[in-house]
Design a protein around this motif. Structure first.
Motif, PDB file in Angstrom:
ATOM      1  N   PRO A   1       0.842  -1.151   0.064  1.00  0.00           N
ATOM      2  CA  PRO A   1      -0.137  -0.010   0.107  1.00  0.00           C
ATOM      3  C   PRO A   1       0.798   1.434   0.001  1.00  0.00           C
ATOM      4  CG  PRO A   1       0.125  -1.079   2.358  1.00  0.00           C
ATOM      5  CD  PRO A   1       0.670  -1.784   1.125  1.00  0.00           C
ATOM      6  N   THR A   2       0.458   2.265  -0.881  1.00  0.00           N
ATOM      7  CA  THR A   2       1.128   3.550  -0.835  1.00  0.00           C
ATOM      8  C   THR A   2      -0.053   4.601  -0.381  1.00  0.00           C
ATOM      9  OG1 THR A   2       2.686   3.201  -2.503  1.00  0.00           O
ATOM     10  CG2 THR A   2       1.901   5.359  -1.930  1.00  0.00           C
ATOM     11  N   VAL A   3       0.166   5.163   0.858  1.00  0.00           N
ATOM     12  CA  VAL A   3      -0.824   5.902   1.697  1.00  0.00           C
ATOM     13  C   VAL A   3      -0.437   7.284   1.725  1.00  0.00           C
ATOM     14  CG1 VAL A   3      -2.023   6.326   3.757  1.00  0.00           C
ATOM     15  CG2 VAL A   3      -1.177   3.878   3.182  1.00  0.00           C
ATOM     16  N   VAL A   4      -1.376   8.070   1.243  1.00  0.00           N
ATOM     17  CA  VAL A   4      -1.189   9.640   1.357  1.00  0.00           C
ATOM     18  C   VAL A   4      -1.857  10.134   2.400  1.00  0.00           C
ATOM     19  CG1 VAL A   4      -1.523  11.791  -0.080  1.00  0.00           C
ATOM     20  CG2 VAL A   4      -1.155   9.292  -1.286  1.00  0.00           C
ATOM     21  N   VAL A   5      -1.054  10.774   3.437  1.00  0.00           N
ATOM     22  CA  VAL A   5      -1.568  11.123   4.772  1.00  0.00           C
ATOM     23  C   VAL A   5      -1.367  12.728   4.600  1.00  0.00           C
ATOM     24  CG1 VAL A   5      -1.276  11.165   7.139  1.00  0.00           C
ATOM     25  CG2 VAL A   5      -1.132   9.206   5.650  1.00  0.00           C
ATOM     26  N   ASP A   6      -2.453  13.604   4.427  1.00  0.00           N
ATOM     27  CA  ASP A   6      -2.382  14.972   4.328  1.00  0.00           C
ATOM     28  C   ASP A   6      -1.334  15.476   3.352  1.00  0.00           C
ATOM     29  OD1 ASP A   6      -4.021  15.197   6.662  1.00  0.00           O
ATOM     30  OD2 ASP A   6      -2.584  15.016   7.953  1.00  0.00           O
ATOM     31  N   GLY A   7      -1.353  14.732   2.185  1.00  0.00           N
ATOM     32  CA  GLY A   7      -0.665  15.175   0.861  1.00  0.00           C
ATOM     33  C   GLY A   7       0.793  14.513   1.064  1.00  0.00           C
ATOM     34  N   GLU A   8       1.075  13.784   1.895  1.00  0.00           N
ATOM     35  CA  GLU A   8       2.410  13.257   1.970  1.00  0.00           C
ATOM     36  C   GLU A   8       2.382  11.585   1.905  1.00  0.00           C
ATOM     37  OE1 GLU A   8       6.105  12.201   5.106  1.00  0.00           O
ATOM     38  OE2 GLU A   8       4.317  13.325   5.881  1.00  0.00           O
ATOM     39  N   PRO A   9       2.902  11.207   0.636  1.00  0.00           N
ATOM     40  CA  PRO A   9       2.705   9.897   0.261  1.00  0.00           C
ATOM     41  C   PRO A   9       3.689   8.948   1.136  1.00  0.00           C
ATOM     42  CG  PRO A   9       4.163  11.039  -1.609  1.00  0.00           C
ATOM     43  CD  PRO A   9       3.503  11.914  -0.455  1.00  0.00           C
ATOM     44  N   LEU A  10       3.389   7.819   1.593  1.00  0.00           N
ATOM     45  CA  LEU A  10       3.813   6.992   2.514  1.00  0.00           C
ATOM     46  C   LEU A  10       4.013   5.607   2.039  1.00  0.00           C
ATOM     47  CD1 LEU A  10       2.475   8.076   5.825  1.00  0.00           C
ATOM     48  CD2 LEU A  10       4.625   8.789   4.874  1.00  0.00           C
ATOM     49  N   THR A  11       5.057   4.709   1.511  1.00  0.00           N
ATOM     50  CA  THR A  11       4.904   3.458   1.205  1.00  0.00           C
ATOM     51  C   THR A  11       5.095   2.299   2.270  1.00  0.00           C
ATOM     52  OG1 THR A  11       6.244   4.320  -0.715  1.00  0.00           O
ATOM     53  CG2 THR A  11       6.277   1.800  -0.394  1.00  0.00           C
ATOM     54  N   ASN A  12       4.085   1.640   2.458  1.00  0.00           N
ATOM     55  CA  ASN A  12       3.798   0.452   3.287  1.00  0.00           C
ATOM     56  C   ASN A  12       4.114   1.100   4.597  1.00  0.00           C
ATOM     57  OD1 ASN A  12       3.278  -1.859   4.354  1.00  0.00           O
ATOM     58  ND2 ASN A  12       5.182  -2.733   3.746  1.00  0.00           N
ATOM     59  N   PRO A  13       3.211   2.008   5.240  1.00  0.00           N
ATOM     60  CA  PRO A  13       3.576   2.918   6.392  1.00  0.00           C
ATOM     61  C   PRO A  13       3.094   1.797   7.669  1.00  0.00           C
ATOM     62  CG  PRO A  13       1.550   3.482   5.563  1.00  0.00           C
ATOM     63  CD  PRO A  13       2.160   2.557   4.701  1.00  0.00           C
ATOM     64  N   ASP A  14       3.527   2.229   8.661  1.00  0.00           N
ATOM     65  CA  ASP A  14       3.042   1.774  10.166  1.00  0.00           C
ATOM     66  C   ASP A  14       1.532   2.021  10.320  1.00  0.00           C
ATOM     67  OD1 ASP A  14       2.902   0.668  12.511  1.00  0.00           O
ATOM     68  OD2 ASP A  14       3.780   2.577  13.613  1.00  0.00           O
ATOM     69  N   PRO A  15       0.801   0.858  10.373  1.00  0.00           N
ATOM     70  CA  PRO A  15      -0.698   1.049  10.410  1.00  0.00           C
ATOM     71  C   PRO A  15      -0.813   1.904  11.744  1.00  0.00           C
ATOM     72  CG  PRO A  15      -0.042  -1.371  10.265  1.00  0.00           C
ATOM     73  CD  PRO A  15       1.199  -0.474  10.387  1.00  0.00           C
ATOM     74  N   ALA A  16      -0.101   2.020  12.495  1.00  0.00           N
ATOM     75  CA  ALA A  16      -0.570   2.829  13.807  1.00  0.00           C
ATOM     76  C   ALA A  16      -0.507   4.480  13.459  1.00  0.00           C
ATOM     77  CB  ALA A  16       0.520   2.623  15.037  1.00  0.00           C
ATOM     78  N   ARG A  17       0.409   4.799  12.511  1.00  0.00           N
ATOM     79  CA  ARG A  17       0.617   6.171  12.000  1.00  0.00           C
ATOM     80  C   ARG A  17      -0.650   6.473  11.287  1.00  0.00           C
ATOM     81  NH1 ARG A  17       5.140   8.970   8.634  1.00  0.00           N
ATOM     82  NH2 ARG A  17       4.139  11.162   8.499  1.00  0.00           N
ATOM     83  N   VAL A  18      -1.209   5.562  10.335  1.00  0.00           N
ATOM     84  CA  VAL A  18      -2.424   5.894   9.527  1.00  0.00           C
ATOM     85  C   VAL A  18      -3.528   5.697  10.494  1.00  0.00           C
ATOM     86  CG1 VAL A  18      -3.700   5.096   7.796  1.00  0.00           C
ATOM     87  CG2 VAL A  18      -1.401   4.569   7.665  1.00  0.00           C
TER      88      VAL A  18
END
Length: 141
Positions: free
Chosen positions: A117-134
């Protein structure tokens, strides 16, 4: 990987027919249920009707705090979805196998790879982020 569901479907049909020829209806039903479930999980049509990349980026940033780019059959995506639980429903999920613009975006932020997963949090893309952060960002939304 987009084609992996085809051999899975073929293998399922083979096992079901073989079990029926051997006279084991219960085994055939079991093979059918498990095989079709895995085939669906691997198929590019899983999650049809979800958001499109163009529609997501057209929204103001405040209306899209968490956008998750995923694809069927991805164990990391399944792990993220499971760890987010019900809070994951507040995120916008975009299937990169159904949306070429989404796949191009994922490649653009991952050095040419379709890493999900590539997750964009508040406009910042994160690749395979820690689920706790999301999860923390979803809780704040």
């Amino acid at each position: 990987m987009r084609w992996l569901w085809l051999p899975m479907l073929g293998g399922t049909v083979y096992l079901v027919v073989d079990a029926l020829r051997a006279g084991s209806v219960q085994a055939a039903v079991g093979y059918g249920i498990v095989g079709l479930a895995i085939t669906w999980w691997l198929s590019p049509w899983q999650g049809a009707g979800r958001a499109r990349h163009a529609d997501v980026v057209a929204r103001p940033l405040a209306e899209r705090p968490v956008v998750i780019y995923w694809r069927p059959g991805c164990t990391y995506c399944a792990r993220l979805r499971a760890r987010l639980g019900r809070a994951g429903r507040r995120a916008t999920w975009v299937n990169i196998w159904q949306d070429e613009d989404a796949a191009a975006f994922v490649r653009s932020v991952n050095g040419g790879n379709e890493t999900v997963p590539t997750v964009v949090v508040d406009g910042e893309p994160l690749t395979n982020p820690d689920p706790a952060r999301v999860l923390a960002r979803l809780a704040a939304a």
